[in-house]
Design a protein around this motif. Structure first.
Motif, mmCIF file in Angstrom:
data_model
loop_
_atom_site.group_PDB
_atom_site.id
_atom_site.type_symbol
_atom_site.label_atom_id
_atom_site.label_comp_id
_atom_site.label_asym_id
_atom_site.label_seq_id
_atom_site.Cartn_x
_atom_site.Cartn_y
_atom_site.Cartn_z
ATOM 1 N N ASP A 75 -7.192 33.103 -33.720
ATOM 2 C CA ASP A 75 -7.398 32.551 -35.019
ATOM 3 C C ASP A 75 -8.990 32.220 -35.099
ATOM 4 O O ASP A 75 -9.086 31.487 -36.224
ATOM 5 C CB ASP A 75 -6.278 31.367 -35.335
ATOM 6 C CG ASP A 75 -6.476 30.173 -34.407
ATOM 7 O OD1 ASP A 75 -7.225 30.164 -33.347
ATOM 8 O OD2 ASP A 75 -5.888 29.114 -34.643
ATOM 9 N N VAL A 76 -9.939 32.327 -34.486
ATOM 10 C CA VAL A 76 -11.289 32.059 -34.494
ATOM 11 C C VAL A 76 -11.791 33.358 -34.547
ATOM 12 O O VAL A 76 -11.769 33.979 -33.457
ATOM 13 C CB VAL A 76 -11.571 31.054 -33.274
ATOM 14 C CG1 VAL A 76 -13.201 30.942 -33.433
ATOM 15 C CG2 VAL A 76 -11.189 29.840 -33.510
ATOM 16 N N TRP A 77 -12.507 33.905 -35.470
ATOM 17 C CA TRP A 77 -13.194 35.046 -35.513
ATOM 18 C C TRP A 77 -14.538 34.967 -35.476
ATOM 19 O O TRP A 77 -15.199 34.205 -36.013
ATOM 20 C CB TRP A 77 -12.897 35.845 -36.500
ATOM 21 C CG TRP A 77 -11.439 36.182 -36.688
ATOM 22 C CD1 TRP A 77 -10.321 36.194 -35.524
ATOM 23 C CD2 TRP A 77 -10.555 36.947 -37.811
ATOM 24 N NE1 TRP A 77 -9.084 36.693 -36.206
ATOM 25 C CE2 TRP A 77 -9.186 36.928 -37.271
ATOM 26 C CE3 TRP A 77 -10.918 37.071 -39.056
ATOM 27 C CZ2 TRP A 77 -8.375 37.387 -38.393
ATOM 28 C CZ3 TRP A 77 -10.206 37.823 -39.933
ATOM 29 C CH2 TRP A 77 -8.642 37.734 -39.593
ATOM 30 N N HIS A 78 -15.240 35.790 -34.660
ATOM 31 C CA HIS A 78 -16.734 35.717 -34.505
ATOM 32 C C HIS A 78 -17.495 37.154 -35.028
ATOM 33 O O HIS A 78 -16.899 38.125 -34.799
ATOM 34 C CB HIS A 78 -17.352 35.978 -33.070
ATOM 35 C CG HIS A 78 -16.870 34.597 -32.215
ATOM 36 N ND1 HIS A 78 -17.710 33.549 -32.117
ATOM 37 C CD2 HIS A 78 -15.645 34.207 -31.676
ATOM 38 C CE1 HIS A 78 -17.061 32.632 -31.358
ATOM 39 N NE2 HIS A 78 -15.886 33.326 -31.061
ATOM 40 N N PRO A 132 -7.858 33.387 -40.909
ATOM 41 C CA PRO A 132 -8.204 32.966 -39.693
ATOM 42 C C PRO A 132 -8.390 31.283 -39.733
ATOM 43 O O PRO A 132 -8.759 30.957 -41.002
ATOM 44 C CB PRO A 132 -9.481 33.489 -38.929
ATOM 45 C CG PRO A 132 -10.274 33.989 -40.138
ATOM 46 C CD PRO A 132 -9.129 34.336 -41.107
ATOM 47 N N LYS A 133 -8.371 30.457 -38.871
ATOM 48 C CA LYS A 133 -8.736 29.283 -39.013
ATOM 49 C C LYS A 133 -10.175 28.933 -39.290
ATOM 50 O O LYS A 133 -10.440 28.157 -39.774
ATOM 51 C CB LYS A 133 -8.170 28.587 -37.581
ATOM 52 C CG LYS A 133 -8.235 26.946 -37.650
ATOM 53 C CD LYS A 133 -7.987 26.126 -36.351
ATOM 54 C CE LYS A 133 -8.859 26.427 -35.063
ATOM 55 N NZ LYS A 133 -8.381 25.963 -33.951
ATOM 56 N N ARG A 134 -11.052 29.658 -38.408
ATOM 57 C CA ARG A 134 -12.306 29.644 -38.477
ATOM 58 C C ARG A 134 -13.013 31.001 -38.470
ATOM 59 O O ARG A 134 -12.563 31.863 -37.493
ATOM 60 C CB ARG A 134 -12.911 28.712 -37.263
ATOM 61 C CG ARG A 134 -14.270 28.337 -37.384
ATOM 62 C CD ARG A 134 -14.715 27.514 -36.005
ATOM 63 N NE ARG A 134 -13.648 26.416 -36.121
ATOM 64 C CZ ARG A 134 -13.143 26.268 -34.851
ATOM 65 N NH1 ARG A 134 -13.159 26.841 -33.756
ATOM 66 N NH2 ARG A 134 -12.192 25.337 -34.741
ATOM 67 N N ILE A 135 -14.260 31.185 -39.001
ATOM 68 C CA ILE A 135 -15.123 32.313 -38.624
ATOM 69 C C ILE A 135 -16.500 31.482 -38.101
ATOM 70 O O ILE A 135 -16.781 30.423 -38.814
ATOM 71 C CB ILE A 135 -15.364 33.229 -39.693
ATOM 72 C CG1 ILE A 135 -15.896 32.348 -40.792
ATOM 73 C CG2 ILE A 135 -14.153 34.031 -40.108
ATOM 74 C CD1 ILE A 135 -16.356 33.534 -42.116
ATOM 75 N N ILE A 136 -17.133 32.329 -37.160
ATOM 76 C CA ILE A 136 -18.339 31.946 -36.579
ATOM 77 C C ILE A 136 -19.239 33.037 -36.821
ATOM 78 O O ILE A 136 -18.884 34.202 -36.186
ATOM 79 C CB ILE A 136 -18.144 31.601 -35.117
ATOM 80 C CG1 ILE A 136 -17.122 30.368 -34.911
ATOM 81 C CG2 ILE A 136 -19.763 31.380 -34.572
ATOM 82 C CD1 ILE A 136 -16.773 29.671 -33.674
#
Length: 176
Positions: A75-78, A132-136
């Motif tokens: 759930d964290v996408w780069h 997702p929860k977060r994208i970086i």
């Protein structure tokens, strides 16, 4: 959708040998005769034609079972992009990777703008079926503009050095 049970009835060899032979052929890009030789070296005398029939019969079912066993994406996408030269022209290869290093999506674009970033995000969310929860991302402002249109409530970290930090370090930076 129910998964289909693989039936090995009316076969001379045990299911473990059949599954192993099909796996060898599909996984390691070997020829039928090479798999036949490998199995003969292990004391199993099976012809290459039998291996071909097993691959045709059991290959898709085994692949389906293996795909269903794979865990879902994190759930964290780069998100990142890199310039690529093809036939002398510059293109941008946009990639999305989850926190486990699994490549989620790749798109080749001629531009590096909000529209391209939006296309990547929309395609990712449609294919994966969730936000997702977060994208970086790196400092490219197109990601922020695209995120505001596609998923305004999404947590977005944009930092030049943050993209490749291990996930444990990212949680440390978030709490401080």
């Amino acid at each position: 959708m129910q998964t289909q049970k693989i039936s090995y009835k009316r076969h001379r060899f045990p299911p473990q040998i059949i599954a192993h032979v099909v796996w060898l052929y599909v996984r390691f890009n070997l020829s039928l005769r090479e798999v036949e030789e490998m199995m003969l070296g292990r004391g199993v005398d099976v012809s290459y034609e039998t291996i071909r029939r097993w691959t045709v019969k059991f290959g898709p079912l085994i692949a389906h079972v293996l795909r269903r066993r794979q865990p879902g994406p994190g759930d964290v996408w780069h998100l990142d992009e890199v310039v690529v030269k093809i036939a002398g022209r510059s293109y941008w290869l946009w990639r999305a990777v989850d926190q486990n290093g699994v490549v989620l999506e790749e798109i080749l674009q001629s531009r590096r703008d909000k529209r391209a970033a939006k296309r990547l995000l929309v395609k990712l969310m449609k294919r994966r079926g969730f936000v997702p929860k977060r994208i970086i991302t790196d400092k490219l402002r197109s990601y922020g503009a695209a995120k505001r249109e596609v998923a305004p409530g999404l947590d977005h970290w944009s930092h030049k050095g943050l993209l490749w930090l291990p996930s444990l370090m990212q949680d440390v930076f978030q709490t401080s």
